[in-house]
Design an enzyme around this catalytic site. Structure first.
Site, PDB file in Angstrom:
ATOM      1  N   LYS A   1       0.843  -1.289  -0.063  1.00  0.00           N
ATOM      2  CA  LYS A   1      -0.126   0.006   0.017  1.00  0.00           C
ATOM      3  C   LYS A   1       0.624   1.100   0.125  1.00  0.00           C
ATOM      4  O   LYS A   1       0.203   2.105  -0.532  1.00  0.00           O
ATOM      5  CB  LYS A   1      -1.036  -0.013   1.057  1.00  0.00           C
ATOM      6  CG  LYS A   1      -2.150  -1.170   1.073  1.00  0.00           C
ATOM      7  CD  LYS A   1      -2.995  -0.561  -0.084  1.00  0.00           C
ATOM      8  CE  LYS A   1      -4.450  -1.432   0.318  1.00  0.00           C
ATOM      9  NZ  LYS A   1      -5.370  -0.927  -0.646  1.00  0.00           N
TER      10      LYS A   1
ATOM     11  N   ASP B   1      -9.125  -0.665   5.857  1.00  0.00           N
ATOM     12  CA  ASP B   1      -9.409  -1.916   6.277  1.00  0.00           C
ATOM     13  C   ASP B   1      -8.130  -2.418   6.989  1.00  0.00           C
ATOM     14  O   ASP B   1      -7.908  -3.518   7.325  1.00  0.00           O
ATOM     15  CB  ASP B   1      -9.696  -3.022   5.023  1.00  0.00           C
ATOM     16  CG  ASP B   1     -11.267  -2.834   4.905  1.00  0.00           C
ATOM     17  OD1 ASP B   1     -12.095  -2.743   5.480  1.00  0.00           O
ATOM     18  OD2 ASP B   1     -11.836  -3.149   3.578  1.00  0.00           O
TER      19      ASP B   1
END
Length: 329
Positions: free
Chosen positions: A67, A93
């Protein structure tokens, strides 16, 4: 039972590549290194193909997931247009929020991360350990995104990896950031398998492989309990689906990104859904092969297994699985 989507014309669709300066930015970071592309012979034998190669994102820029590639590029680009201190805000999340929080601390900025109540205490603690304020939203991921967007204004800067009408510049920077992952791959695959979530990493895969000379088939994988992309593709329009709890926490998303949707509709060959049992089995199998992968990352192996009989693969085929995260502690 797995849901299945196929687009026979996907490989003929063309688009433009991500900006070249993204890779240069990542290469300038002190913690940058190309992540490994690991062959797993046992999986190749099981699936009747020449090679199964796993792009292992379990260690990326000091974090246990891919990410940071998108979040850090987006933060870099967005701060170029801002002056003075800002608070970085996002919903997550898990891994995206941790990446945003880590970069905020590195830059001497504050961060505020919103999470749905299905996120584990371990993931929340990891985000807090990066220096972020964490707000738990007693609802779904989509609701957490709405809370973060509502909170962000003025000196609060939203760094979200999903797009909607009126909010598409930052998410496009995030997708562009993911291009480095694919630019590092130096083999010519016949099939690349990616997890989906809101569709951003799959959008990056389609953009990369539909803008150059190498045009493999692309398979997207998502949880049966959060199949927003597959449902949208089968419906022919962007739709929202209800979500519950899944071991594939990073893919537990109810609405596709509005940026990802037209790209996936045009350039994604296949989409398949998998259940938690299959993802957890894939996690264990990758672990046995020496690859640390959580259920969201190992979903690509589960999806390949579920779709194998529908795919045009042979004993000479090369398959790349994108494993986006490390195994959970």
């Amino acid at each position: 039972m797995a849901r299945w989507y196929s687009n026979p014309s996907a490989r003929s669709w063309r688009t433009t590549p991500a900006p070249a300066e993204v890779l240069a930015f990542h290469q300038s970071l002190s913690g940058y290194r190309s992540t490994p592309l690991t062959p797993v012979r046992s999986l190749a034998a099981e699936l009747g193909v020449g090679e199964v190669l796993v792009k292992d994102e379990s260690q990326r820029l000091g974090l246990p997931a891919f990410k940071a590639l998108g979040a850090w590029w987006a933060i870099h680009r967005t701060l170029q247009d801002r002056s003075g201190p800002v608070e970085l805000v996002t919903a997550t999340d898990g891994n995206h929020g941790r990446a945003v929080a880590r970069r905020a601390t590195m830059l001497g900025l504050s961060s505020h991360v919103f999470v749905p109540d299905v996120v584990s205490d371990t993931a929340i603690d990891a985000i807090r350990a990066e220096g972020a304020t964490v707000t738990v939203v007693p609802d779904s991921y989509d609701a957490a995104v709405a809370e973060a967007a509502s909170y962000a204004s003025g000196t609060r800067l939203l760094i979200q990896d999903s797009a909607w009408p009126g909010y598409e510049v930052v998410p496009q920077h995030i997708v562009d950031g993911y291009s480095t992952l694919f630019r590092e791959i130096d083999v010519r695959p016949d099939l690349v398998v990616v997890p989906m979530g809101v569709g951003s990493i799959a959008q990056a895969a389609v953009t990369h492989y539909r803008s150059g000379s190498i045009t493999p088939a692309l398979l997207g994988v998502e949880p049966a309990s959060a199949s927003c992309v597959t449902t949208s593709l089968l419906a022919g329009e962007l739709v929202t689906v209800p979500t519950g709890k899944t071991a594939m926490a990073g893919l537990n998303c109810g609405t596709p990104s509005t940026l990802a949707w037209p790209v996936l509709r045009s350039g994604l060959d296949y989409s398949v859904t998998v259940d938690d049992e299959a993802a957890l089995e894939a996690t264990a199998d990758l672990g046995a092969a020496g690859i640390s992968s959580g259920p969201s990352g190992a979903a690509t192996l589960a999806g390949l297994r579920a779709a194998r009989d529908r795919l045009d693969l042979n004993p000479g085929s090369t398959v790349i699985l994108i494993s986006t995260e490390a195994a959970l502690p």
